[in-house]
Scaffold this active site. Structure first.
Site, short mmCIF file in Angstrom:
data_model
loop_
_atom_site.label_atom_id
_atom_site.label_comp_id
_atom_site.label_asym_id
_atom_site.label_seq_id
_atom_site.Cartn_x
_atom_site.Cartn_y
_atom_site.Cartn_z
CG HIS A 268 -1.42 1.08 1.01
ND1 HIS A 268 -3.37 1.39 0.83
CD2 HIS A 268 -1.71 2.43 1.67
CE1 HIS A 268 -3.83 2.14 1.65
NE2 HIS A 268 -2.60 3.42 1.82
CD GLU A 269 1.13 3.46 3.16
OE1 GLU A 269 1.30 4.71 3.17
OE2 GLU A 269 0.35 3.64 4.76
CG HIS A 272 -0.05 5.77 -0.61
ND1 HIS A 272 -0.61 6.61 -1.58
CD2 HIS A 272 -0.38 5.60 0.92
CE1 HIS A 272 -2.13 6.64 -0.38
NE2 HIS A 272 -1.71 5.74 0.40
CD GLU A 298 -5.60 5.42 0.54
OE1 GLU A 298 -4.89 6.73 0.69
OE2 GLU A 298 -5.69 4.33 0.95
#
Lengths: 504, 504
Positions: A268-269, A272, A298
């Site tokens: 997820h990170e 980003h 997101e």
């Protein structure tokens, strides 16, 4: 009259220097979460407050206003998607918003957020909503004042949403999310009724932390996060931060007896982070070098976490590597593992929820915070309204406010209009992903071979490189040819979970 | 006329804010050496340059000059050792020095230092002094201009020394160091002629890096470094940095096959760190909250590294712990180990030299850089002058300029007048240590029992808490009742090495 090109250069130089201060705050914040010694916190707060004050002063400086007034009337502003047009438009938006807010209101918002968060921590611990309620009321009052100050008198929520999803309207988000909710609630009901249960236990075996860190780093690198321009560290709450276009810092947390939390936080990170690394470095400090919106940001994290990382094809490639690294995963079949990482069940806590139910958690909050701001819902009635919606959309009722209306920090921190960006991220991600498949061919074929670069480069070309040239809505239309819709996400969720849970 | 108390408050608030920026630079620099991703360097350079420029602007702002002019004539300045007197005097010194330097010269010094350091790296690699010589000449010329700009026309070196050891004179340092040299050179000759050789091999066995880190951290904590207000990390070159009074960051480097380098660097940097942690936090940003001089700072590091960490009593307490942590140290006797960590032999490289020979390396540089600045020594003749002095003081002759006159970064970086502060640190340390023993009783008795707090607290009371209230010379007189002398250090060195090497 000054030459607009000279004025534009001055504006950009000024913004770039401000960006250097902002990215310095980024490093200070990262350091605070990672390596700052315990007793250094008070001093750190003074450092960041000083720099934040300098940034605010620079962004609202009268000379900036003068330059912008001149440039808005110049030919440089004619094409809103040109570098000059984008910079003038977006810095103009920022200047207008920030100068409209009275200094006194800004200070009161900051002060109240700090006190309300402390009150929230205590009230949540004591499961005492009435202790938190006055802080909630005070915060809502201030946010209404904020909306009025920037000139929004109709739907206050529009003004707040605009901070995170610039240009988006409450009405449009409401329409898309209610379309999603109408189809998602029955899907979740079907999942609950299914006899099939995910073998979640696989993920709760022994996964030594140092190996998780190594494996996670490899996984982030494999999907295209560049460790020459970034890092991965450990914090209490995962985030993506850092200090500049070639200095992107991911964090996660590990649990030696739970694999999924740490690992999917990394993907997820890293999503980003790949976005940040894909922004044009030569536009640093300018809107042309910055992310479009929280929702678009997101979408990048959710795409890599869910659409890639929770796909069967991804694990076809990655499970053997996992089994090489961890004894606990040996002997586990692909079907089992794929099901385990896609375990779905209605739950009380947003941050622990799964790909299918997550958006319903968001929709509850989105609907409630609009009602709080419009005055339709008195703060005192929030817990019962919360519980009703949880029962209605997710079929569960929180036994306490601590695990109900008080579970998130956002409302105490003054972050109204923030929640829907999480769901928007999921929606954008699915819509972009459909288009990427149309352009690149079957992505599962790529993933099965461990090839992630084509998708990453597609995102670079179609999304990252543009900075803020296009609003989120424009970008979606431009990339996919259609306005935002709940259908791509809904189609994917239905297909995935129908197969996993053998739904009719 | 303004109330001087109000003016003083303004001056202090201004200085404290500047201190917040300076300590932010401290964090950025620490981060650059520890965790900054490779490709983030260019952006980091821009961040630090912007902040450094802001600091310079603030320190030389006209309003500061106005406040200082007013305060110097006020009763607040009457007692130079009061808080007000110290702040006014020291900020006045800083303001005068910085405003006397023309902006153009400052920029040229910065630019030349950057280019000359690059030239030095290349020239050293190629062992080509002639390639470095023009940069040396250019730098010396600029440093002469710098001395002239601040109004020193007699001995240029005085002006440069004053940056690092404020208030100290070249003549006084020269007198003390030549006294030291006259007695140290014969001692080193005796050591060379001794049949006794230290069992250095003990330190070159297997010392796993993770255990070294853990053991070093315990050792730093044991002598009183507070890890709630500090850290220990790994860098290419050890240093003590950080970002504020309760955020002190030590670094070291480890070699799995060499114990002493990493360990004594930790004690050394912890000594610096204990000083920083002992400065009064409520005086942060003011001269009353800052270290006196580089020499006094170095006295703190050298005391813990050498006078404590290389004492027999320290190892009487610590060797059993070392043997618990490292198999390699088991079976080693106290006498052997104590001798091993005090191995002395003349060598070519300053940073690898031992407690006895180290000061001779410094004296060579101190004498040569004075001659370079006065014009007595043409840059072209530096390598031969260097080699002559090494032969004369240490009995060795460098085979190359790379390991001779080009071994240190200082002269390329424009750091003239910096070297003597290393030797001054050793001298101050010994003189303070004598006084601490007079006040506290036999310190070896403390160390043998693992008690380091009394010495640390003595340093707090007598040195740290005063900030810059007293100059280095005043502090030495105040604490020890005598002016700086080479005798306390010389007496200690003679006693230690006479015993170890069985000297006549």
């Amino acid at each position: 009259m000054a030459n607009p090109n000279d004025t534009f250069t001055k504006l950009c130089d000024h913004a770039r220097q401000t960006g250097l201060l902002t990215s310095t705050i980024g490093i200070l914040n990262w350091d605070e979460e990672t390596y700052l010694p315990r007793d250094g916190r008070a001093h750190r707060a003074e450092q960041t407050a000083l720099l934040a004050g300098m940034v605010h002063q620079r962004q609202t400086a009268a000379e900036v206003g003068g330059w912008l007034a001149e440039l808005k009337e110049s030919p440089l502003a004619a094409d809103p998607h040109s570098t000059e047009g984008c910079v003038i438009r977006q810095l103009g938006r920022q200047y207008d918003k920030k100068t409209k807010l009275p200094q006194k209101l800004v200070e009161e918002l900051t002060r109240t957020a700090s006190l309300a968060q402390q009150a929230w921590v205590d009230a949540r611990k004591a499961d005492d909503f009435t202790a938190f309620q006055p802080w909630l009321e005070r915060t809502i009052d201030l946010k209404q004042q904020e909306a009025a100050a920037v000139g929004v008198t109709d739907v206050a929520y529009d003004a707040l949403l605009d901070d995170y999803e610039p240009g988006e309207s409450t009405a449009n988000v409401a329409q898309v999310l209610s379309g999603l909710r109408e189809q998602l609630t029955p899907l979740v009901e079907q999942i609950v009724e299914s006899k099939h249960k995910a073998p979640r236990e696989i993920l709760s075996r022994s996964y030594p932390v140092d190996k998780q860190a190594e494996f996670g780093k490899q996984a982030a690198a494999a999907i295209g996060f560049d460790f020459n321009a970034g890092r991965l560290d450990v914090t209490a709450h995962p985030f993506c931060g850092g200090g500049g276009p070639r200095d992107v810092r991911l964090t996660t947390r590990y649990d030696a007896n739970e694999f999924a939390g740490g690992f999917f936080s990394i993907l997820h990170e890293a999503g980003h982070g790949i976005y940040e690394q894909g922004l044009p470095a030569d536009q640093f400090g300018l809107p042309t070098g910055e992310a479009v919106s929280l929702g678009i940001h997101e979408s990048q994290s959710r795409m890599w976490e869910n659409l890639v990382g929770r796909s069967r094809a991804y694990w076809e490639h990655t499970l053997p590597e996992l089994q090489g690294a961890f004894e606990s995963a040996r002997g586990v079949g692909l079907d089992e593992f794929y099901f385990a990482v896609n375990d779905s069940r209605p739950s009380l806590i947003r941050t622990e929820s799964d790909e299918a139910t997550y958006n319903l958690h968001i929709i509850v909050r989105f609907e409630l915070e609009q009602a709080l701001l419009s005055g339709d819902l008195p703060a005192a009635d929030l817990p019962s309204a919360w519980n009703e919606k949880y029962q209605q959309y997710l079929g569960v009722t929180p036994p306490s406010s601590a695990d109900g209306a008080m579970q998130d920090v956002h409302w105490s921190a003054g972050l109204y209009g923030y929640f829907p960006t999480y769901a928007l991220g999921n929606l954008y991600a699915a819509q972009f992903f459909d288009q990427a498949e149309a352009d690149l061919g079957d992505l599962d074929d790529h993933f099965r071979r461990g090839e992630f670069t084509p998708l990453r480069d597609w995102l670079r070309r179609n999304i990252h490189q543009h900075g803020q040239r296009y609003s989120a809505a424009e970008l979606v239309e431009r990339v996919t040819g259609k306005p935002l819709s709940h259908e791509p996400l809904m189609r994917r969720l239905r297909a995935k979970f129908a197969e996993l849970y053998d739904l009719p």
